[in-house]
Scaffold this active site. Structure first.
Site, short mmCIF file in Angstrom:
data_model
loop_
_atom_site.label_atom_id
_atom_site.label_comp_id
_atom_site.label_asym_id
_atom_site.label_seq_id
_atom_site.Cartn_x
_atom_site.Cartn_y
_atom_site.Cartn_z
CB ALA A 110 5.45 2.56 -3.55
CB CYS A 111 4.04 -1.73 -0.34
SG CYS A 111 2.77 -1.50 -1.60
N GLY A 112 5.80 -0.10 2.13
CA GLY A 112 6.70 -0.36 3.23
C GLY A 112 8.05 0.30 3.10
#
Length: 273
Positions: A110-112
């Site tokens: 979910a990061c970036g």
């Protein structure tokens, strides 16, 4: 094995004065996970149940499906300044060796990335889809689970600084509980226990966590085939989106007789609508 708590000096300030005294803290140390001698990742964790942690992590990352996929797990040599083994490097031998290459872990997908990409990534890698029927739980039994979990948090009682995760049956029986400085590690540890006990996919169990419900915790529940996740605190927006997309029942603010049901209300009996 390294202790899970440590004592450090502190100056406590109160309304009546200052007190110098030692305080009990939760230990936080790195654990390097290796596959076949090659470094896979490093996680900061509270020592203890490391074998469960690694089993749960590799399950969550879709690297293994059963405990039989792991041939052996052994601590590598490594010493601290006193010459004692740190037990901070764990080497895993897989039955089918997996080449180590740069990769994005599901727990950080979910990061970036946009939310849709993260949801698609989990959907593509899920081994154990959650069945639409089967498990149901009454609100009265669900309401007892956080308090039951809390009574088993021995290290939290000593430090006030650990998260907990527990696996429950629908009648409120606690099967396993694990604590850790990281909420994701606590979940990996308890999922690793379930994998080693041949309880995965866990279509008949509930996962209860002591804090908030993030995307990564929902993802781990989905990868283990767990139909319901209950959290004492709030979920994130992407956690709710993933729960809805995966057919998981997500309950937040599970405190006493009150709770917020965000997805999958059909699995909870004793409600009006």
């Amino acid at each position: 094995m390294t202790r899970v708590t440590a004592r450090r000096p502190t100056l406590r300030v109160t309304a009546t004065g200052e007190i110098k005294r030692p305080d009990t803290l939760a230990v936080e140390e790195p654990l390097e996970i290796r596959l076949g001698g090659q470094s896979l990742t490093v996680t900061m964790r509270t020592p203890g149940s490391d074998i469960d942690l690694v089993h749960g992590f590799l399950l969550s990352e879709n690297i293994i499906a059963t405990a039989d996929d792991i041939v052996s797990a052994r601590y590598c040599s490594g010493t601290d300044e006193n010459g004692q083994n740190t037990y901070n490097v764990l080497d895993i031998q897989l039955r089918t060796p997996t080449p180590i290459q740069p990769r994005g872990f599901l727990t950080t997908s979910a990061c970036g990335l946009c939310g849709k990409t993260a949801l698609d990534d989990v959907r593509a890698r899920t081994r154990y889809p959650i069945p639409t029927d089967g498990l149901t739980v009454d609100t009265a039994a669900l309401a007892t689970m956080p308090d039951t979990l809390r009574t088993q948090q021995a290290v939290f009682d000593a430090t006030g600084g650990l998260h907990a995760a527990g696996l429950f049956t629908t009648d409120g029986t606690l099967l396993a509980v694990r604590e850790d400085i990281g909420r994701h590690n606590a979940v990996d540890k308890v999922l690793g226990w379930a994998l080693r006990e041949n309880r995965i996919p866990a279509h008949d169990l509930l996962l209860i966590v002591s804090g908030r419900a993030s995307f990564e915790l929902v993802q781990k529940a989905v990868q283990a085939g767990i139909p319901m996740l209950g959290a004492v605190s709030a979920p994130s927006s992407l956690a709710v989106d993933l729960a809805a997309d995966s057919g998981l029942t997500l309950v937040g603010f599970l405190r006493g007789e009150t709770m917020n049901i965000y997805t999958g209300a059909h699995r909870i009996s004793g409600i009006q609508g």
